[in-house]
Design a protein around this motif. Sequence first.
Motif, PDB file in Angstrom:
ATOM      1  N   ASP A  71      -9.061   9.845  12.084  1.00 56.28           N
ATOM      2  CA  ASP A  71      -9.555   9.035  13.199  1.00 56.28           C
ATOM      3  C   ASP A  71     -10.819   8.274  12.802  1.00 56.28           C
ATOM      4  N   GLU A  72     -11.699   8.929  12.049  1.00 57.90           N
ATOM      5  CA  GLU A  72     -12.912   8.260  11.572  1.00 57.90           C
ATOM      6  C   GLU A  72     -12.560   7.164  10.567  1.00 57.90           C
ATOM      7  N   ALA A  73     -11.587   7.455   9.699  1.00 60.81           N
ATOM      8  CA  ALA A  73     -11.161   6.447   8.724  1.00 60.81           C
ATOM      9  C   ALA A  73     -10.562   5.237   9.431  1.00 60.81           C
ATOM     10  N   LEU A  74      -9.759   5.478  10.470  1.00 59.40           N
ATOM     11  CA  LEU A  74      -9.135   4.372  11.202  1.00 59.40           C
ATOM     12  C   LEU A  74     -10.194   3.513  11.897  1.00 59.40           C
ATOM     13  N   ALA A  75     -11.250   4.143  12.403  1.00 53.92           N
ATOM     14  CA  ALA A  75     -12.312   3.375  13.062  1.00 53.92           C
ATOM     15  C   ALA A  75     -12.931   2.374  12.087  1.00 53.92           C
ATOM     16  N   ILE A  76     -13.127   2.788  10.832  1.00 51.97           N
ATOM     17  CA  ILE A  76     -13.662   1.860   9.832  1.00 51.97           C
ATOM     18  C   ILE A  76     -12.638   0.787   9.504  1.00 51.97           C
ATOM     19  N   ALA A  77     -11.372   1.186   9.382  1.00 50.84           N
ATOM     20  CA  ALA A  77     -10.317   0.205   9.088  1.00 50.84           C
ATOM     21  C   ALA A  77     -10.259  -0.862  10.173  1.00 50.84           C
ATOM     22  N   MET A  98      -6.511  -4.493   3.653  1.00 53.70           N
ATOM     23  CA  MET A  98      -5.239  -4.355   4.356  1.00 53.70           C
ATOM     24  C   MET A  98      -4.464  -3.123   3.890  1.00 53.70           C
ATOM     25  N   ALA A  99      -4.464  -2.857   2.572  1.00 55.03           N
ATOM     26  CA  ALA A  99      -3.732  -1.699   2.049  1.00 55.03           C
ATOM     27  C   ALA A  99      -4.375  -0.393   2.498  1.00 55.03           C
ATOM     28  N   ASP A 100      -5.705  -0.329   2.482  1.00 55.73           N
ATOM     29  CA  ASP A 100      -6.386   0.878   2.947  1.00 55.73           C
ATOM     30  C   ASP A 100      -6.119   1.121   4.430  1.00 55.73           C
ATOM     31  N   THR A 101      -6.120   0.042   5.201  1.00 51.78           N
ATOM     32  CA  THR A 101      -5.798   0.162   6.624  1.00 51.78           C
ATOM     33  C   THR A 101      -4.369   0.667   6.802  1.00 51.78           C
ATOM     34  N   ALA A 102      -3.451   0.136   5.990  1.00 54.62           N
ATOM     35  CA  ALA A 102      -2.053   0.571   6.055  1.00 54.62           C
ATOM     36  C   ALA A 102      -1.927   2.062   5.795  1.00 54.62           C
ATOM     37  N   GLU A 103      -2.649   2.558   4.795  1.00 58.21           N
ATOM     38  CA  GLU A 103      -2.548   3.982   4.451  1.00 58.21           C
ATOM     39  C   GLU A 103      -2.969   4.862   5.626  1.00 58.21           C
ATOM     40  N   VAL A 104      -4.079   4.514   6.263  1.00 61.09           N
ATOM     41  CA  VAL A 104      -4.561   5.316   7.390  1.00 61.09           C
ATOM     42  C   VAL A 104      -3.552   5.269   8.538  1.00 61.09           C
ATOM     43  N   LEU A 105      -3.048   4.087   8.846  1.00 65.07           N
ATOM     44  CA  LEU A 105      -2.069   3.957   9.933  1.00 65.07           C
ATOM     45  C   LEU A 105      -0.814   4.776   9.642  1.00 65.07           C
ATOM     46  N   ILE A 106      -0.360   4.741   8.405  1.00 63.99           N
ATOM     47  CA  ILE A 106       0.844   5.501   8.027  1.00 63.99           C
ATOM     48  C   ILE A 106       0.603   6.997   8.187  1.00 63.99           C
ATOM     49  N   HIS A 107      -0.550   7.472   7.733  1.00 61.34           N
ATOM     50  CA  HIS A 107      -0.849   8.901   7.865  1.00 61.34           C
ATOM     51  C   HIS A 107      -0.963   9.331   9.326  1.00 61.34           C
ATOM     52  N   LEU A 108      -1.345   8.392  10.189  1.00 58.81           N
ATOM     53  CA  LEU A 108      -1.438   8.689  11.614  1.00 58.81           C
ATOM     54  C   LEU A 108      -0.103   8.532  12.340  1.00 58.81           C
ATOM     55  N   GLY A 109       0.947   8.185  11.584  1.00 59.08           N
ATOM     56  CA  GLY A 109       2.273   8.060  12.168  1.00 59.08           C
ATOM     57  C   GLY A 109       2.605   6.693  12.724  1.00 59.08           C
ATOM     58  N   GLY A 114       1.588   0.136   9.858  1.00 59.74           N
ATOM     59  CA  GLY A 114       1.183   0.348   8.473  1.00 59.74           C
ATOM     60  C   GLY A 114       1.987  -0.494   7.502  1.00 59.74           C
ATOM     61  N   LEU A 115       3.308  -0.563   7.695  1.00 58.91           N
ATOM     62  CA  LEU A 115       4.153  -1.344   6.790  1.00 58.91           C
ATOM     63  C   LEU A 115       3.856  -2.840   6.904  1.00 58.91           C
ATOM     64  N   HIS A 116       3.457  -3.287   8.089  1.00 58.39           N
ATOM     65  CA  HIS A 116       3.068  -4.696   8.233  1.00 58.39           C
ATOM     66  C   HIS A 116       1.871  -5.012   7.342  1.00 58.39           C
ATOM     67  N   TYR A 117       0.879  -4.116   7.328  1.00 60.31           N
ATOM     68  CA  TYR A 117      -0.284  -4.341   6.475  1.00 60.31           C
ATOM     69  C   TYR A 117       0.071  -4.196   4.992  1.00 60.31           C
ATOM     70  N   VAL A 118       0.995  -3.290   4.673  1.00 56.15           N
ATOM     71  CA  VAL A 118       1.465  -3.186   3.280  1.00 56.15           C
ATOM     72  C   VAL A 118       2.070  -4.515   2.838  1.00 56.15           C
ATOM     73  N   ALA A 119       2.919  -5.086   3.690  1.00 52.54           N
ATOM     74  CA  ALA A 119       3.569  -6.359   3.357  1.00 52.54           C
ATOM     75  C   ALA A 119       2.540  -7.466   3.184  1.00 52.54           C
ATOM     76  N   ALA A 146       1.659   3.030  -0.209  1.00 55.07           N
ATOM     77  CA  ALA A 146       3.095   3.203  -0.431  1.00 55.07           C
ATOM     78  C   ALA A 146       3.450   4.679  -0.570  1.00 55.07           C
ATOM     79  N   ARG A 147       2.608   5.429  -1.257  1.00 56.54           N
ATOM     80  CA  ARG A 147       2.861   6.863  -1.418  1.00 56.54           C
ATOM     81  C   ARG A 147       2.778   7.576  -0.072  1.00 56.54           C
ATOM     82  N   GLY A 148       1.836   7.136   0.780  1.00 55.24           N
ATOM     83  CA  GLY A 148       1.726   7.732   2.104  1.00 55.24           C
ATOM     84  C   GLY A 148       2.996   7.557   2.920  1.00 55.24           C
ATOM     85  N   ALA A 149       3.695   6.426   2.697  1.00 57.92           N
ATOM     86  CA  ALA A 149       4.961   6.165   3.395  1.00 57.92           C
ATOM     87  C   ALA A 149       6.159   6.711   2.625  1.00 57.92           C
TER      88      ALA A 149
END
Length: 516
Positions: A71-77, A98-109, A114-119, A146-149
Amino acid sequence: MNRLPVPVSPYGPFAGLALHVHDLTIRGHHAETLLAADEAEAVTQLLGDRRTYRVSRLGRMYALSSLGRLDEALAIAEELVSDPAELSGPRATDAKIMADTAEVLIHLGRIDDGLHYVARAMAVLDVVPRKGLRYFSAMSSLGEAARGAELFELADHAMRLCVESFDSPDDLYRSAAELTHAETWLEWALRLEQVGRTEEAAALVDKSGAVLQYWVDHGIDAPVGAALLAVCHAKSGRIAEAFALVDVLLLEMREAGQQHEARLLHLAHGLALRATGQWRAARREFRAALELSVLRSQRLLFQYELAITAVQEFPGDATQAALESLRSHVEALWQLRLDRRTMLRQAYRRVELEAARTTADLAATSDALTGLGNRRMFDRRIDTVADGGSLLLIDVDRFKDINDRFSHGVGDRVLGEIAAVLRSHCRHDEVAIRFGGDEFAMFLTTGEDEARQIAERIRRVILARDWSTIAPGLTVTLSMGLAAWRRGERGRDLYDRADAHLYVAKRAGRNQLAAA
């Protein structure tokens, strides 16, 4: 006032502070990372070094994510991606955000987001230079997302490009990339093993172990590398070596709060204990690892190892049925992983289409000679000037004489030079326009006093430039008219006032600014 000599860096003048933060993250010292980020962010905010501040925030976000504080990581993202000014730096750095934001979103479900930011990150990284620290950092973040997904094929490709972005085999960043690549292979192997693809899993474990052994032998300061190597040893039957690494590191990692490394060491210990028939002790280690898990994929891994251990310790229909039920769940998740590959292709296609539309729109609203906005863009913007904004109109003095005396080619170069100066004085959400000929406009987000200062800086820069490098005897000056928006005023009225001030400047002898 005298200024301190500061080395120029693409990451900001005090980049060493933020790079120290990132050095700690890539070594896996996440608790220390947060302390270093506290210092870096306090200093860079005080000194107004926004670029370095942003890099430090990214390092903090990575550490928080690794520690499971999502949750703290997402706030920074969200802080970084919600402000368009943050996505206006070097393109590879934008891709990293964008990739770091994607990773946090993916881990949060939040897989779709997350895949939109990966793209989006992939689309940017497809067209940037494939060398240097910026590219390395961005591609590493893409691999982690990508590994998170569980898109292991993309993660493998990203980490290969990441490794290749550095030429020196002894470079700290190259070693970090290879360790992350090895971790990707190992995690991929564990998932393949769960769905019965044991030969592929064993090959990946061997590849991972070879890379990890190389860097551990070379004394790299990365506890995560040794922890991963312990898992590889346990999986490949080198039980004594696995025990040796666990004995040296596990207690230290627990006491230091290095949860990721401790979790891996508990896994290695459990696998080694199970291989020697110590079922109860193995279950204890897997449960300890389960307690340190912060992601669903991590919890599933240790639940699976516990189920395997139960079948071996207590053979029978009950434990076998529990294992089969878990395997059905694992296979369903593996199918979802395959579905995500399709989702990513669709997201990437949408990003391509959006980019094509943006390019077409930019072409329709851009001046072909200077790259500034054109009259169509002016018409779009004139009625959107808000409270606190100003309109600056600019004419090149006696431009026809320049064309007649020096040629239209020289005139075009003059216009290009002026456009570059105007563009350099535009901040976020400010736009420079070329109407055509020698007429320019700037939409500024400041009030009259600051707009006057900007206009005078531009006028002085043009006046002081050595135009003889373009053509001997050439001089260039500007006349300017400025009007600040008034509450309730229509765009056309604002334009008329700025235009009237422009003609005042011309009648007063040119090479000057006129305003209310």
